[in-house]
Write an enzyme that holds these catalytic residues in place. Structure first.
Site, mmCIF file in Angstrom:
data_model
loop_
_atom_site.group_PDB
_atom_site.id
_atom_site.type_symbol
_atom_site.label_atom_id
_atom_site.label_comp_id
_atom_site.label_asym_id
_atom_site.label_seq_id
_atom_site.Cartn_x
_atom_site.Cartn_y
_atom_site.Cartn_z
ATOM 1 N N ARG A 68 43.050 47.690 47.434
ATOM 2 C CA ARG A 68 43.453 46.448 46.780
ATOM 3 C C ARG A 68 42.218 45.586 46.490
ATOM 4 O O ARG A 68 41.132 45.867 47.001
ATOM 5 C CB ARG A 68 44.481 45.689 47.616
ATOM 6 C CG ARG A 68 44.127 45.523 49.100
ATOM 7 C CD ARG A 68 44.610 44.227 49.655
ATOM 8 N NE ARG A 68 44.012 43.126 48.949
ATOM 9 C CZ ARG A 68 42.792 42.662 49.190
ATOM 10 N NH1 ARG A 68 42.030 43.193 50.112
ATOM 11 N NH2 ARG A 68 42.306 41.646 48.490
ATOM 12 N N GLY A 69 42.448 44.522 45.694
ATOM 13 C CA GLY A 69 41.328 43.702 45.232
ATOM 14 C C GLY A 69 40.862 44.305 43.910
ATOM 15 O O GLY A 69 40.680 45.529 43.807
ATOM 16 N N ALA A 70 40.690 43.434 42.912
ATOM 17 C CA ALA A 70 40.468 43.927 41.546
ATOM 18 C C ALA A 70 39.242 44.827 41.400
ATOM 19 O O ALA A 70 39.281 45.831 40.683
ATOM 20 C CB ALA A 70 40.354 42.725 40.607
ATOM 21 N N GLY A 71 38.160 44.474 42.078
ATOM 22 C CA GLY A 71 36.941 45.286 41.958
ATOM 23 C C GLY A 71 37.131 46.669 42.579
ATOM 24 O O GLY A 71 36.792 47.693 41.973
ATOM 25 N N CYS A 123 42.772 34.139 49.574
ATOM 26 C CA CYS A 123 42.909 35.590 49.426
ATOM 27 C C CYS A 123 41.649 36.299 49.931
ATOM 28 O O CYS A 123 40.870 35.712 50.696
ATOM 29 C CB CYS A 123 43.232 36.005 47.995
ATOM 30 S SG CYS A 123 43.894 37.697 47.926
ATOM 31 N N ASP A 168 41.410 38.198 39.277
ATOM 32 C CA ASP A 168 41.939 39.484 38.812
ATOM 33 C C ASP A 168 41.781 39.605 37.315
ATOM 34 O O ASP A 168 41.680 40.699 36.772
ATOM 35 C CB ASP A 168 43.416 39.625 39.202
ATOM 36 C CG ASP A 168 43.524 40.034 40.649
ATOM 37 O OD1 ASP A 168 43.432 39.141 41.511
ATOM 38 O OD2 ASP A 168 43.632 41.243 40.912
ATOM 39 N N ASN A 182 44.604 34.878 39.520
ATOM 40 C CA ASN A 182 44.200 35.317 40.870
ATOM 41 C C ASN A 182 45.420 35.230 41.784
ATOM 42 O O ASN A 182 46.514 34.831 41.355
ATOM 43 C CB ASN A 182 43.041 34.449 41.376
ATOM 44 C CG ASN A 182 42.380 35.027 42.616
ATOM 45 O OD1 ASN A 182 42.057 36.209 42.672
ATOM 46 N ND2 ASN A 182 42.194 34.205 43.640
ATOM 47 N N LYS A 183 45.226 35.585 43.027
ATOM 48 C CA LYS A 183 46.310 35.632 44.010
ATOM 49 C C LYS A 183 47.193 34.399 43.956
ATOM 50 O O LYS A 183 46.706 33.273 43.820
ATOM 51 C CB LYS A 183 45.676 35.794 45.404
ATOM 52 C CG LYS A 183 46.610 35.854 46.571
ATOM 53 C CD LYS A 183 47.694 36.898 46.457
ATOM 54 C CE LYS A 183 47.171 38.281 46.170
ATOM 55 N NZ LYS A 183 48.247 39.219 45.691
ATOM 56 N N LYS A 197 36.215 41.710 34.627
ATOM 57 C CA LYS A 197 37.502 41.067 34.944
ATOM 58 C C LYS A 197 37.979 40.211 33.761
ATOM 59 O O LYS A 197 39.050 39.621 33.802
ATOM 60 C CB LYS A 197 37.352 40.168 36.165
ATOM 61 C CG LYS A 197 36.709 40.856 37.374
ATOM 62 C CD LYS A 197 37.656 41.058 38.484
ATOM 63 C CE LYS A 197 37.069 41.758 39.672
ATOM 64 N NZ LYS A 197 36.473 40.866 40.649
HETATM 65 C C1 RUB Z 1 43.523 40.317 45.441
HETATM 66 C C2 RUB Z 1 43.046 39.076 44.784
HETATM 67 C C3 RUB Z 1 41.567 38.867 44.753
HETATM 68 C C4 RUB Z 1 41.013 39.392 43.415
HETATM 69 C C5 RUB Z 1 39.505 39.429 43.392
HETATM 70 O O1 RUB Z 1 44.912 40.520 45.269
HETATM 71 O O2 RUB Z 1 43.787 38.302 44.224
HETATM 72 O O3 RUB Z 1 41.255 37.499 44.846
HETATM 73 O O4 RUB Z 1 41.495 40.707 43.186
HETATM 74 O O5 RUB Z 1 39.057 40.294 44.397
HETATM 75 P P1 RUB Z 1 45.607 41.827 45.917
HETATM 76 P P2 RUB Z 1 37.655 41.057 44.283
HETATM 77 O O6 RUB Z 1 45.324 41.792 47.371
HETATM 78 O O7 RUB Z 1 47.054 41.676 45.582
HETATM 79 O O8 RUB Z 1 44.984 43.035 45.228
HETATM 80 O O9 RUB Z 1 36.612 40.011 44.141
HETATM 81 O O10 RUB Z 1 37.562 41.812 45.576
HETATM 82 O O11 RUB Z 1 37.713 41.966 43.084
#
Ligand code: RUB
Length: 320
Positions: free
Chosen positions: A16-19, A125, A194, A204-205, A230
């Site tokens: 999880r997390g967009a990256g 988040c 995201d 974002n979240k 993104k």
């Molecule tokens: C994760 C979320 C993060 C972004 C950015 O949501 O909202 O703030 O994805 O994260 P979920 P990053 O847990 O539902 O995937 O900076 O790690 O890409």
């Protein structure tokens, strides 16, 4: 099969997390290209397109996912031979993963410069881009403190406080609804993204918009840490970002909801923070005001514009 497994892990939020989602998808495409059973160009293309489709449909909001797939798939049409198509695919996937790590390093450096010695930062988040800035500021010797929200219903805040704790950063853990109670102790809000739309709005979240609104009202700056992949090119041609709505059982146990036949649980996973609540977006290409999102899309994700021009030409020709 690696693609199906990766898709399952993204859907279930094990990844999880967009990256991370984007890199996992690129890695799955690389693996798929290496292990392919196809021996000719046509079947290779077909296989890759089907894998891309499986991955892209896992989670709808994080635009990093289709952007990564698009980058990896680009050039497939132009390849003249199977070998060229396969090698190109593997190389582009590796390049994307590498450039994603590089982007995070740059963002950490740029973002850390906006954190002052003694700052108290609020994050919501679990964003590796946002946390990278905080960790870098701490590593460079700044004495900082963090407020991290719980992040209902999936509690990503627990991942955030673990990272902060392990780094030795003084951290306060609060429920999401306590943000307004503490906002006057906060110097800076720092979150990830995201998706960023052409008008500079940040997806974002869920809860980010409330946090940013509260911060703006209290005159606290809001920074968003987001890699250029993104940014959502298709918002230029009017496409909206789809907000993922997840199972109600994440919020209310199924057994309880069964006893409440008139109650529907709504569980959107993300929300949209309008541009006026955002001060700066920290990208690997530099720290920009959100109003400059169009430039990032034009210069770093040109295909959206190409598509726009193509459509525009067709439309104007039709009008003649
Ligand atoms: C994760 C979320 C993060 C972004 C950015 O949501 O909202 O703030 O994805 O994260 P979920 P990053 O847990 O539902 O995937 O900076 O790690 O890409």
């Amino acid at each position: 099969m690696f693609v199906t497994e990766t898709a399952e892990k993204i859907k279930s939020m094990e990844i999880r997390g967009a990256g991370r989602i984007a890199r996992a998808a690129a890695e799955a495409m690389r693996h798929h290209a290496m292990e392919t059973q196809a021996r000719d160009l046509v079947s290779f293309r077909r296989e890759m397109e089907s894998a891309a489709q499986t991955l892209v449909t896992t989670r709808p909001t994080a635009v990093s996912l289709p952007n990564a797939i698009h980058l990896v798939m680009s050039g497939l049409e132009r390849a003249a031979t199977f070998e060229e198509a396969q090698n190109g695919m593997i190389i582009r996937a590796e390049q994307f993963i590498q450039s994603s790590h590089h982007a995070l390093e740059k963002i950490a450096q740029f973002g850390a410069r906006h954190i002052r010695d003694g700052d108290i930062i609020l994050t919501h988040c679990n964003s590796e881009a946002a946390l990278g800035c905080i960790l870098e500021a701490y590593r460079s010797g700044k004495e900082i403190e963090v407020f991290a929200t719980e992040v209902r219903p999936r509690n990503q805040g627990l991942v955030t406080i673990r990272t902060l704790n392990d780094a030795g950063i003084k951290t306060n853990f609060i429920v999401d609804s306590a943000v307004r109670s503490f906002i006057h102790e906060i110097d800076l809000v720092l979150v990830g993204a995201d998706a960023v739309t052409v008008n500079g709005a940040v997806v974002n979240k869920i809860g980010t918009a409330q946090v940013a609104h509260t911060a703006t009202e209290a005159r606290v700056n809001v920074l968003v840490a987001a890699e250029t992949y993104k940014f959502a090119p298709r918002t230029i041609i009017g496409e909206l970002i789809q907000i993922e709505e997840r199972e109600g059982s994440e919020v209310l146990a199924y057994e309880i909801s069964q006893t409440l036949p008139h109650v529907t649980v709504r569980n959107p996973a993300f929300d949209v923070t309008p541009v006026e609540y955002i001060d700066l977006i920290v990208t690997e290409a530099g720290v920009i005001p959100p109003q400059m999102a169009y430039i990032i899309i034009r210069d770093y994700l040109g295909w959206g514009i190409e598509e726009f021009h193509k459509n525009f030409e067709i439309n104007t020709r039709n009008e003649e």
